[in-house]
Design an enzyme around this catalytic site. Structure first.
Site, PDB file in Angstrom:
ATOM      1  N   LYS A  14       0.834  -1.211   0.000  1.00 24.64           N
ATOM      2  CA  LYS A  14       0.000   0.000   0.000  1.00 24.64           C
ATOM      3  C   LYS A  14       0.870   1.262   0.000  1.00 24.64           C
ATOM      4  O   LYS A  14       0.659   2.168  -0.793  1.00 24.64           O
ATOM      5  CB  LYS A  14      -0.931   0.021   1.230  1.00 24.64           C
ATOM      6  CG  LYS A  14      -1.861  -1.181   1.324  1.00 24.64           C
ATOM      7  CD  LYS A  14      -2.792  -1.097   2.526  1.00 24.64           C
ATOM      8  CE  LYS A  14      -2.109  -1.241   3.879  1.00 24.64           C
ATOM      9  NZ  LYS A  14      -1.637  -2.603   4.184  1.00 24.64           N
ATOM     10  N   ARG A  89      -9.773   0.355   8.224  1.00 25.85           N
ATOM     11  CA  ARG A  89      -9.355  -1.004   8.567  1.00 25.85           C
ATOM     12  C   ARG A  89     -10.437  -1.751   9.323  1.00 25.85           C
ATOM     13  O   ARG A  89     -10.234  -2.905   9.700  1.00 25.85           O
ATOM     14  CB  ARG A  89      -8.109  -0.949   9.436  1.00 25.85           C
ATOM     15  CG  ARG A  89      -6.785  -1.178   8.667  1.00 25.85           C
ATOM     16  CD  ARG A  89      -5.637  -1.045   9.644  1.00 25.85           C
ATOM     17  NE  ARG A  89      -4.423  -1.694   9.238  1.00 25.85           N
ATOM     18  CZ  ARG A  89      -3.421  -1.101   8.588  1.00 25.85           C
ATOM     19  NH1 ARG A  89      -3.513   0.133   8.197  1.00 25.85           N
ATOM     20  NH2 ARG A  89      -2.322  -1.775   8.310  1.00 25.85           N
ATOM     21  N   ARG A 128      11.734  -6.075   5.016  1.00 25.36           N
ATOM     22  CA  ARG A 128      11.684  -4.640   5.347  1.00 25.36           C
ATOM     23  C   ARG A 128      12.265  -4.392   6.746  1.00 25.36           C
ATOM     24  O   ARG A 128      12.866  -3.356   6.989  1.00 25.36           O
ATOM     25  CB  ARG A 128      10.235  -4.130   5.270  1.00 25.36           C
ATOM     26  CG  ARG A 128      10.143  -2.641   5.575  1.00 25.36           C
ATOM     27  CD  ARG A 128       8.779  -2.053   5.265  1.00 25.36           C
ATOM     28  NE  ARG A 128       7.741  -2.559   6.132  1.00 25.36           N
ATOM     29  CZ  ARG A 128       6.455  -2.260   6.030  1.00 25.36           C
ATOM     30  NH1 ARG A 128       6.031  -1.465   5.062  1.00 25.36           N
ATOM     31  NH2 ARG A 128       5.569  -2.757   6.857  1.00 25.36           N
ATOM     32  N   ARG A 134      11.350  -1.008  12.222  1.00 27.95           N
ATOM     33  CA  ARG A 134       9.999  -1.092  12.793  1.00 27.95           C
ATOM     34  C   ARG A 134       9.857  -2.341  13.651  1.00 27.95           C
ATOM     35  O   ARG A 134      10.038  -3.465  13.171  1.00 27.95           O
ATOM     36  CB  ARG A 134       8.960  -1.119  11.663  1.00 27.95           C
ATOM     37  CG  ARG A 134       8.603   0.251  11.153  1.00 27.95           C
ATOM     38  CD  ARG A 134       7.667   0.208   9.975  1.00 27.95           C
ATOM     39  NE  ARG A 134       6.420  -0.506  10.209  1.00 27.95           N
ATOM     40  CZ  ARG A 134       5.405  -0.512   9.359  1.00 27.95           C
ATOM     41  NH1 ARG A 134       5.488   0.157   8.230  1.00 27.95           N
ATOM     42  NH2 ARG A 134       4.312  -1.189   9.632  1.00 27.95           N
ATOM     43  N   ARG A 146      -0.678  -9.527  13.143  1.00 31.83           N
ATOM     44  CA  ARG A 146      -1.189  -8.502  12.219  1.00 31.83           C
ATOM     45  C   ARG A 146      -1.993  -9.148  11.093  1.00 31.83           C
ATOM     46  O   ARG A 146      -3.038  -8.626  10.687  1.00 31.83           O
ATOM     47  CB  ARG A 146      -0.028  -7.684  11.629  1.00 31.83           C
ATOM     48  CG  ARG A 146       0.600  -6.743  12.634  1.00 31.83           C
ATOM     49  CD  ARG A 146       1.978  -6.278  12.196  1.00 31.83           C
ATOM     50  NE  ARG A 146       1.977  -5.411  11.041  1.00 31.83           N
ATOM     51  CZ  ARG A 146       3.060  -5.092  10.356  1.00 31.83           C
ATOM     52  NH1 ARG A 146       4.245  -5.575  10.712  1.00 31.83           N
ATOM     53  NH2 ARG A 146       2.981  -4.301   9.315  1.00 31.83           N
TER      54      ARG A 146
HETATM   55  P1  B4P Z   1       4.478  -1.548   2.145  1.00 39.18           P
HETATM   56  O1  B4P Z   1       3.912  -0.966   0.938  1.00 39.18           O
HETATM   57  O2  B4P Z   1       5.409  -0.660   2.878  1.00 39.18           O
HETATM   58  O3  B4P Z   1       3.440  -2.093   3.226  1.00 39.18           O
HETATM   59  P2  B4P Z   1       2.038  -1.517   3.684  1.00 39.18           P
HETATM   60  O4  B4P Z   1       1.039  -2.470   3.125  1.00 39.18           O
HETATM   61  O5  B4P Z   1       1.905  -0.085   3.300  1.00 39.18           O
HETATM   62  O6  B4P Z   1       2.153  -1.417   5.249  1.00 39.18           O
HETATM   63  P3  B4P Z   1       1.587  -2.015   6.574  1.00 39.18           P
HETATM   64  O7  B4P Z   1       0.188  -2.550   6.447  1.00 39.18           O
HETATM   65  O8  B4P Z   1       2.644  -2.921   7.074  1.00 39.18           O
HETATM   66  O9  B4P Z   1       1.617  -0.830   7.585  1.00 39.18           O
HETATM   67  P4  B4P Z   1       0.732   0.384   8.064  1.00 39.18           P
HETATM   68  O10 B4P Z   1       1.714   1.452   8.179  1.00 39.18           O
HETATM   69  O11 B4P Z   1      -0.485   0.662   7.244  1.00 39.18           O
HETATM   70  O12 B4P Z   1       5.206  -2.874   1.707  1.00 39.18           O
HETATM   71  C1  B4P Z   1       5.881  -3.722   2.603  1.00 39.18           C
HETATM   72  C2  B4P Z   1       7.212  -4.186   2.044  1.00 39.18           C
HETATM   73  O13 B4P Z   1       7.031  -4.921   0.835  1.00 39.18           O
HETATM   74  C3  B4P Z   1       8.156  -3.060   1.697  1.00 39.18           C
HETATM   75  O14 B4P Z   1       9.427  -3.373   2.184  1.00 39.18           O
HETATM   76  C4  B4P Z   1       8.170  -2.997   0.184  1.00 39.18           C
HETATM   77  O15 B4P Z   1       9.422  -2.622  -0.359  1.00 39.18           O
HETATM   78  C5  B4P Z   1       7.878  -4.437  -0.185  1.00 39.18           C
HETATM   79  N1  B4P Z   1       7.145  -4.543  -1.438  1.00 39.18           N
HETATM   80  C6  B4P Z   1       6.115  -3.735  -1.833  1.00 39.18           C
HETATM   81  N2  B4P Z   1       5.673  -4.148  -3.054  1.00 39.18           N
HETATM   82  C7  B4P Z   1       6.430  -5.240  -3.402  1.00 39.18           C
HETATM   83  C8  B4P Z   1       6.449  -6.089  -4.544  1.00 39.18           C
HETATM   84  N3  B4P Z   1       5.638  -5.927  -5.588  1.00 39.18           N
HETATM   85  N4  B4P Z   1       7.340  -7.133  -4.562  1.00 39.18           N
HETATM   86  C9  B4P Z   1       8.204  -7.307  -3.538  1.00 39.18           C
HETATM   87  N5  B4P Z   1       8.244  -6.513  -2.436  1.00 39.18           N
HETATM   88  C10 B4P Z   1       7.361  -5.486  -2.374  1.00 39.18           C
HETATM   89  O16 B4P Z   1       0.188  -0.051   9.520  1.00 39.18           O
HETATM   90  C11 B4P Z   1       1.016  -0.337  10.621  1.00 39.18           C
HETATM   91  C12 B4P Z   1       0.191  -0.477  11.915  1.00 39.18           C
HETATM   92  O17 B4P Z   1      -0.441   0.789  12.252  1.00 39.18           O
HETATM   93  C13 B4P Z   1      -0.973  -1.471  11.928  1.00 39.18           C
HETATM   94  O18 B4P Z   1      -0.553  -2.784  12.205  1.00 39.18           O
HETATM   95  C14 B4P Z   1      -1.872  -0.873  13.056  1.00 39.18           C
HETATM   96  O19 B4P Z   1      -1.401  -1.224  14.340  1.00 39.18           O
HETATM   97  C15 B4P Z   1      -1.709   0.618  12.899  1.00 39.18           C
HETATM   98  N6  B4P Z   1      -2.774   1.202  12.043  1.00 39.18           N
HETATM   99  C16 B4P Z   1      -2.563   1.782  10.824  1.00 39.18           C
HETATM  100  N7  B4P Z   1      -3.738   2.199  10.302  1.00 39.18           N
HETATM  101  C17 B4P Z   1      -4.718   1.877  11.204  1.00 39.18           C
HETATM  102  C18 B4P Z   1      -6.134   2.008  11.223  1.00 39.18           C
HETATM  103  N8  B4P Z   1      -6.799   2.569  10.206  1.00 39.18           N
HETATM  104  N9  B4P Z   1      -6.822   1.568  12.311  1.00 39.18           N
HETATM  105  C19 B4P Z   1      -6.189   1.005  13.343  1.00 39.18           C
HETATM  106  N10 B4P Z   1      -4.852   0.827  13.385  1.00 39.18           N
HETATM  107  C20 B4P Z   1      -4.102   1.254  12.324  1.00 39.18           C
END
Ligand code: B4P
Length: 190
Positions: A14, A89, A128, A134, A146
């Site tokens: 994302k 979420r 990551r 993190r 998670r």
């Molecule tokens: P990212 O793109 O960084 O991951 P994400 O889905 O954005 O993040 P995530 O769900 O972990 O965290 P968030 O901050 O929202 O990709 C991950 C990795 O994969 C990276 O290293 C990237 O390089 C790699 N990658 C990406 N695409 C790739 C591909 N095509 N091939 C290979 N590798 C690839 O949330 C963190 C925490 O915050 C939650 O657990 C919760 O506690 C809290 N939170 C956030 N929003 C909330 C909400 N609305 N309500 C309640 N709690 C919330």
């Protein structure tokens, strides 16, 4: 306005894809995860509270998250649109988002849901962890938690947008560029 919910399990890409989308479409990027992490870094009261949940792999409570997101949305005057990354979420968050976008005379255009299977998610998050510092990426038990919370509380939000004919599933496996192109294609055909 073009308002996109970019959805998917932890590590689905994302954050990675949001950066590409804001560049092409000139949207405001609102990542609840990033906002919480900025508050943790700034040692605010919200940061302390959020950290206690995030380090356990749990969701920050709806009451806190919804108010925080609302105050971020209204900071922007005449935006072209928003990318909501990591929000909503829960169904309660999705309902609240509809209500306050409606108050602003707008609404969600589409939910784009990145689909990635569990083993790949775990591999990406552990990779990551080597660079992100993190706590929630470094511990395999927290990653399990998670993913479990995603399946229990977050995945049902898909039905919310499905019922409004706004749900689009995107294959989240492949190179980052390939996935960006899949997202561009869907957005350009809205
Ligand atoms: P990212 O793109 O960084 O991951 P994400 O889905 O954005 O993040 P995530 O769900 O972990 O965290 P968030 O901050 O929202 O990709 C991950 C990795 O994969 C990276 O290293 C990237 O390089 C790699 N990658 C990406 N695409 C790739 C591909 N095509 N091939 C290979 N590798 C690839 O949330 C963190 C925490 O915050 C939650 O657990 C919760 O506690 C809290 N939170 C956030 N929003 C909330 C909400 N609305 N309500 C309640 N709690 C919330």
């Amino acid at each position: 306005m073009l308002n996109i919910v970019l959805f998917g399990p932890p590590g689905a890409g994302k954050g990675t894809q949001s950066e590409r989308l804001i560049e092409k479409y000139g949207l405001v990027h609102l990542s609840t995860g990033d906002i919480f992490r900025a508050n943790i870094k700034g040692e605010t009261e919200l940061g302390t509270l959020a950290k206690s949940y995030m380090d356990q792999g749990q969701l920050v409570p709806d009451s806190v998250t919804i108010d925080m997101l609302r105050s971020e949305v209204v900071k922007h005057e005449s935006p072209r649109g928003f990318i909501f990354d990591g929000f909503p979420r829960t169904n309660a968050q999705a309902e609240a988002l509809d209500v306050f976008l409606n108050e602003l005379g707008t609404g969600i255009s589409v939910m784009l849901a990145l689909e990635v299977e569990e083993n790949e998610l775990k591999t990406r998050l552990l990779k990551r962890a080597e660079v992100s510092g993190r706590a929630d990426d470094a511990n395999p038990e927290v990653i399990e938690k998670r993913i479990h919370v995603y399946n229990q509380e977050t995945a049902p939000v898909k039905s919310f947008y499905h019922a409004q004919n706004k749900f689009i599933s995107i294959n989240g496996i492949g190179s980052i560029d390939e996935i960006t192109n899949r997202l561009f294609q869907e957005i350009d055909s809205i």
